[in-house]
Design an enzyme around this catalytic site. Structure first.
Site, PDB file in Angstrom:
ATOM      1  N   GLU A  25      -8.231   7.785  -6.654  1.00 52.86           N
ATOM      2  CA  GLU A  25      -9.601   8.248  -6.406  1.00 52.86           C
ATOM      3  C   GLU A  25      -9.885   8.326  -4.910  1.00 52.86           C
ATOM      4  O   GLU A  25     -10.501   9.279  -4.429  1.00 52.86           O
ATOM      5  CB  GLU A  25     -10.607   7.312  -7.078  1.00 52.86           C
ATOM      6  CG  GLU A  25     -10.606   7.428  -8.599  1.00 52.86           C
ATOM      7  CD  GLU A  25     -11.495   6.389  -9.269  1.00 52.86           C
ATOM      8  OE1 GLU A  25     -11.408   6.283 -10.506  1.00 52.86           O
ATOM      9  OE2 GLU A  25     -12.258   5.687  -8.554  1.00 52.86           O
ATOM     10  N   GLU A  26      -9.430   7.309  -4.184  1.00 53.18           N
ATOM     11  CA  GLU A  26      -9.711   7.264  -2.744  1.00 53.18           C
ATOM     12  C   GLU A  26      -8.970   8.381  -2.004  1.00 53.18           C
ATOM     13  O   GLU A  26      -9.548   9.044  -1.138  1.00 53.18           O
ATOM     14  CB  GLU A  26      -9.314   5.887  -2.193  1.00 53.18           C
ATOM     15  CG  GLU A  26     -10.252   4.777  -2.683  1.00 53.18           C
ATOM     16  CD  GLU A  26      -9.634   3.393  -2.659  1.00 53.18           C
ATOM     17  OE1 GLU A  26     -10.299   2.444  -3.081  1.00 53.18           O
ATOM     18  OE2 GLU A  26      -8.467   3.270  -2.238  1.00 53.18           O
TER      19      GLU A  26
ATOM     20  N   HIS B 233       0.831  -1.212   0.000  1.00 55.51           N
ATOM     21  CA  HIS B 233       0.000   0.000   0.000  1.00 55.51           C
ATOM     22  C   HIS B 233       0.861   1.256   0.000  1.00 55.51           C
ATOM     23  O   HIS B 233       1.887   1.307   0.663  1.00 55.51           O
ATOM     24  CB  HIS B 233      -0.923   0.018   1.229  1.00 55.51           C
ATOM     25  CG  HIS B 233      -2.097  -0.897   1.101  1.00 55.51           C
ATOM     26  ND1 HIS B 233      -1.961  -2.271   1.120  1.00 55.51           N
ATOM     27  CD2 HIS B 233      -3.411  -0.659   0.898  1.00 55.51           C
ATOM     28  CE1 HIS B 233      -3.158  -2.830   0.958  1.00 55.51           C
ATOM     29  NE2 HIS B 233      -4.053  -1.877   0.817  1.00 55.51           N
TER      30      HIS B 233
ATOM     31  N   VAL C 298      -2.354   2.149   7.013  1.00 51.04           N
ATOM     32  CA  VAL C 298      -3.414   1.884   6.037  1.00 51.04           C
ATOM     33  C   VAL C 298      -4.754   2.194   6.686  1.00 51.04           C
ATOM     34  O   VAL C 298      -5.036   1.759   7.806  1.00 51.04           O
ATOM     35  CB  VAL C 298      -3.380   0.417   5.549  1.00 51.04           C
ATOM     36  CG1 VAL C 298      -4.556   0.127   4.618  1.00 51.04           C
ATOM     37  CG2 VAL C 298      -2.057   0.124   4.823  1.00 51.04           C
ATOM     38  N   ILE C 299      -5.547   2.970   5.978  1.00 55.32           N
ATOM     39  CA  ILE C 299      -6.892   3.305   6.451  1.00 55.32           C
ATOM     40  C   ILE C 299      -7.791   3.432   5.238  1.00 55.32           C
ATOM     41  O   ILE C 299      -7.334   3.798   4.155  1.00 55.32           O
ATOM     42  CB  ILE C 299      -6.878   4.617   7.283  1.00 55.32           C
ATOM     43  CG1 ILE C 299      -8.215   4.829   7.999  1.00 55.32           C
ATOM     44  CG2 ILE C 299      -6.520   5.821   6.408  1.00 55.32           C
ATOM     45  CD1 ILE C 299      -8.156   5.937   9.072  1.00 55.32           C
TER      46      ILE C 299
ATOM     47  N   ALA D 178      -9.661   5.310   3.229  1.00 53.93           N
ATOM     48  CA  ALA D 178      -9.755   6.771   3.119  1.00 53.93           C
ATOM     49  C   ALA D 178     -11.165   7.243   2.778  1.00 53.93           C
ATOM     50  O   ALA D 178     -11.589   8.317   3.211  1.00 53.93           O
ATOM     51  CB  ALA D 178      -8.747   7.277   2.072  1.00 53.93           C
TER      52      ALA D 178
ATOM     53  N   SER E  48      -6.452   3.868  -5.811  1.00 51.89           N
ATOM     54  CA  SER E  48      -5.879   4.635  -4.703  1.00 51.89           C
ATOM     55  C   SER E  48      -5.967   6.128  -4.968  1.00 51.89           C
ATOM     56  O   SER E  48      -6.219   6.917  -4.049  1.00 51.89           O
ATOM     57  CB  SER E  48      -4.402   4.266  -4.479  1.00 51.89           C
ATOM     58  OG  SER E  48      -4.290   3.118  -3.682  1.00 51.89           O
TER      59      SER E  48
END
Lengths: 174, 174
Positions: free
Chosen positions: A88-89, A69, A122-123, A125, A86
């Site tokens: 977009e998030e 990640h 890592v979360i 988002a 990723s």
């Protein structure tokens, strides 16, 4: 783009991996592995197969998933080399629009987290705004390594859930 | 580009995965996982850690690794979307210079193999020329699925061995 589960079940592995291969970030092996278990009765069953595969990995394998990640608001965002998902998030949660104070705080805490745990923070988002992400990053830096490994994997599964929902219809007739 | 093992051992996980992440094709999770086991006494020990991680995967996970591999002389070669490593290996074994008879035979046998086993034919192309590859593809189409899964993973390890040797010095002092 949303397919129903019958369409998913009919895909040859190449198309299955092309379409669903990044539901766990940069880990197409996981998608490619669960194809062996098709047909899936529903999206929930497909998602459960992914979760079970992850849970059966040794702890090093779970850390491996986390290490695939990118940092939030990190070098891949700056250089434009994030995966589409990723990007977009991260953009959606404001990571591309931090002010300079927020950006330096994020960089410092990301570094502290990685040095402490040997994997990135890592979360999911999409479920948080930037203030909330900074607050959680700061708090999670204080945890034990095993707690954070498990917590990171929980977040991986939430990210996977939302990515799957953007690709496969949840309505289905059993 | 060749590093010694001490340099490898000193890499943060991000650089370790950037540099070594494709020693198993499109499976950076494997490289990222074995980082947990550093320091490695030698390249051989690093290679053994990768092999052990692969061997500990469930059978579906091994099939997942195979499904992350491109066809030989397949659509990714045509479209230019092979990874750098695969491109060099396929080009070196003549896959980019098949005559039309060889190309159609390769396409037909690849398809037959995939339909029979549900994963692609994997062979360490650097160790073979095109005649030999076609001969082995034809012969291996006759095997049992479990035999081919194990055989494909053996080839994955040979590919990994050569990719590692191109990145890390084998000389080392224990």
């Amino acid at each position: 783009m949303n397919m129903d589960i019958a369409t998913v079940n009919a895909l040859p592995y190449e198309d299955f991996v092309d379409i669903l291969g990044n539901v766990v970030e940069k880990c197409p092996i996981i998608t490619a592995a669960v194809w062996s278990g098709r047909p899936f009765l529903s999206l929930a069953v497909l998602e459960a197969a992914i979760s079970e595969f992850i849970d059966a990995l040794p702890e090093s394998g779970k850390e491996g998933i986390l290490r695939c990640h990118p940092d939030l608001a990190g070098r891949d965002l700056q250089s434009g080399s994030l995966t589409r998902e990723s990007h977009e998030e991260q953009a959606g949660s404001g990571m591309g629009a931090l002010n300079s104070g927020e950006a330096s705080r994020m960089a410092r805490l990301n570094q502290e987290y990685k040095e402490r745990f040997g994997f990135p923070f890592v979360i999911c988002a999409r479920m948080h705004d930037k203030e909330n992400i900074l607050r959680q990053l700061s708090a999670r830096c204080q945890n034990e390594r095993a707690v954070e490994r498990a917590r990171g994997i929980e977040e991986v599964k939430k990210i996977c859930h939302l990515r799957l929902q953007s690709l496969v219809l949840t309505d289905n007739k059993l």
